[in-house]
Enzyme design. Structure first.
Site, short mmCIF file in Angstrom:
data_model
loop_
_atom_site.label_atom_id
_atom_site.label_comp_id
_atom_site.label_asym_id
_atom_site.label_seq_id
_atom_site.Cartn_x
_atom_site.Cartn_y
_atom_site.Cartn_z
NE ARG A 93 -2.94 -15.75 -15.80
CZ ARG A 93 -3.75 -16.62 -15.00
NH1 ARG A 93 -4.61 -15.87 -14.38
NH2 ARG A 93 -3.32 -17.84 -14.62
N GLY A 94 -1.55 -9.51 -19.38
CA GLY A 94 -1.59 -8.18 -19.52
C GLY A 94 -1.80 -7.39 -18.15
NE ARG A 97 0.14 -2.83 -23.09
CZ ARG A 97 0.74 -1.78 -23.58
NH1 ARG A 97 0.13 -0.60 -23.68
NH2 ARG A 97 2.04 -2.24 -24.26
CB SER A 120 15.17 -6.16 -12.06
OG SER A 120 13.82 -6.31 -12.36
CD GLU A 121 13.17 -9.36 -16.20
OE1 GLU A 121 13.12 -10.02 -17.66
OE2 GLU A 121 12.12 -9.46 -15.65
CE1 TYR A 125 8.82 -1.85 -16.25
CE2 TYR A 125 10.84 -3.04 -16.49
CZ TYR A 125 9.63 -2.84 -15.91
OH TYR A 125 9.47 -3.87 -14.85
CG PHE A 401 13.82 4.80 -6.86
CD1 PHE A 401 12.79 4.38 -7.59
CD2 PHE A 401 14.81 5.53 -7.54
CE1 PHE A 401 12.78 5.11 -8.92
CE2 PHE A 401 15.05 6.16 -8.70
CZ PHE A 401 13.81 5.87 -9.42
#
Length: 401
Positions: A93-94, A97, A120-121, A125, A401
């Site tokens: 759903r954006g 972003r 974590s993925e 990014y 972190f």
């Protein structure tokens, strides 16, 4: 900011319980009490941004300003981003972003030259201008078979200690270490309080923390008995300021009675494999990204760090997410850089994510060029650029972190 019935706004204290539940749901874990007590001090609620659907928090991000060491033993301010989450009920759903837009607009207004986070993925990014910038390697060693090479010194000086009595020493050595190491951050009291609180979920079935100290180093480790007689020693944190401390601490770790396997994380340039007669015993079992970085202000970031050799180039930087891109004249003399926008023709072209990947010295420019992520007019320019950005010491993340 509102979109499709979702509102993105600054968080309030009333959102805290929902933020915790969202984070626990997204990451599949439950926080222990030491974390719940200190996370609000580590990442204050006034730094959080949430997406809400009606009265329900469905997205969250937060940051804190960190002081991080960069090549040349300099430091720079960075926005350390954490707990980026979107509810599984509100995908596509954006929201991510929108959260990131609000957060990075704030970072730009505050004039912070870098943003960074532990991810974590690994597929999300890049489109926001981030790249992996620091790597670590998981290794395992059978100490029963490990022998140090003849002539390897035995510096001694290692002591066992309780966590409580070692706390001041650990903090002092960490601060010395982070001042020397690209990627090492100033570590706030709240993080130390969580770490020394030793939450149960950090243990993964192992013991609470054991401690070894040396005047120039320390090790925090755990022990775990497993099936079929395996007795694991897992190093959770290893910091050595000198080569002597590194050797002395590893001598003790690899001489522990009743241990069948030692597990640890080491940097690419860690000398451990060179200390033992059979380097195959230091088995690299996993390589992972420990930090992602984005450059928010190219001149401010590039002039904050030092360089290994002189350089005079124009770099064209593409920023698909924000407005940090453009063409920049980068001139380095005796390790010190000057950088400013220019209309001159570019010698190199790269994405702002590539610049973030190069920033701490964890990647080589020549490898990005081989992957067609740096376009350069000639080989000599690439060699000069590659050599200037290289570092004498590989970067390491200070605290997660």
């Amino acid at each position: 900011m509102a979109m499709n019935g979702i509102t993105v706004r600054s968080a309030t204290k009333d959102d805290w319980s929902q933020i915790v539940n969202l984070a626990e749901t997204a990451f599949g874990t439950r926080y222990d009490q030491p974390e719940k007590d200190h996370i609000p001090d580590l990442f204050p609620i006034e730094r959080a941004i949430v997406a809400v659907d009606g009265a329900r928090v469905v997205g969250h991000t937060v940051d804190r300003t960190m002081t991080v060491t960069v090549p040349g033993d300099n430091t720079v301010q960075a926005a350390g981003v954490s707990s980026v989450t979107v509810a599984p009920t509100h995908r596509r759903r954006g929201i991510l972003r929108a959260l990131y837009t609000a957060q990075h607009e704030r970072t730009e207004a505050e004039g912070v030259p870098l943003t960074m986070f532990t991810a974590s993925e690994g597929t999300i990014y890049g489109r926001f201008g981030y790249s992996t910038s620091i790597y670590s390697n998981e290794v395992e060693i059978d100490p029963r078979r490990a022998e140090f090479r003849p002539g390897t010194p035995d510096p001694g000086g290692v002591s066992i200690a309780t966590l409580d009595e070692a706390k001041p020493h650990i903090r002092e050595v960490y601060d010395r270490w982070r001042r020397l190491t690209p990627g090492g951050q100033v570590r706030p009291d709240a993080n130390w309080n969580i770490w020394f609180g030793d939450p149960e979920r950090y243990r993964d079935g192992a013991t609470t923390l054991f401690v070894l100290t040396h005047p120039d180093g320390y090790v925090l480790y755990r022990r775990q008995w497993k099936d079929e007689g395996e007795n694991l020693l897992r190093v959770d944190e290893f910091r050595a300021v000198t080569a002597e401390a590194h050797i002395a601490l590893w001598r003790v770790l690899l001489s522990m009675d009743l241990v069948t396997k030692v597990e640890a994380d080491i940097a690419d340039d860690d000398p451990l494999p060179y200390l033992v007669t059979n380097p195959r015993l230091v088995k690299f079992t996993h390589r992972y990204d420990s930090l992602w970085t984005r450059v928010m202000d190219v001149p401010a970031a590039l002039t904050a760090r030092s360089y290994r050799s002189d350089l005079d180039v124009v770099v064209a930087v593409d920023d698909p997410f924000r407005n940090a891109g453009g063409s920049f004249a980068l001139r380095v003399r005796d390790g010190v850089a000057a950088c400013e926008r220019t209309d001159r023709a570019a010698d190199l072209e790269l994405g702002i994510d590539v610049l973030g990947g190069l920033y701490f010295g964890g990647h080589r420019a020549r490898n990005f060029a081989a992957a067609n992520r740096i376009q350069v007019k000639d080989a000599a320019t690439l060699r000069a650029f590659d050599d200037a950005f290289a570092t004498e010491r590989d970067p390491e993340l200070g605290w997660f972190f």
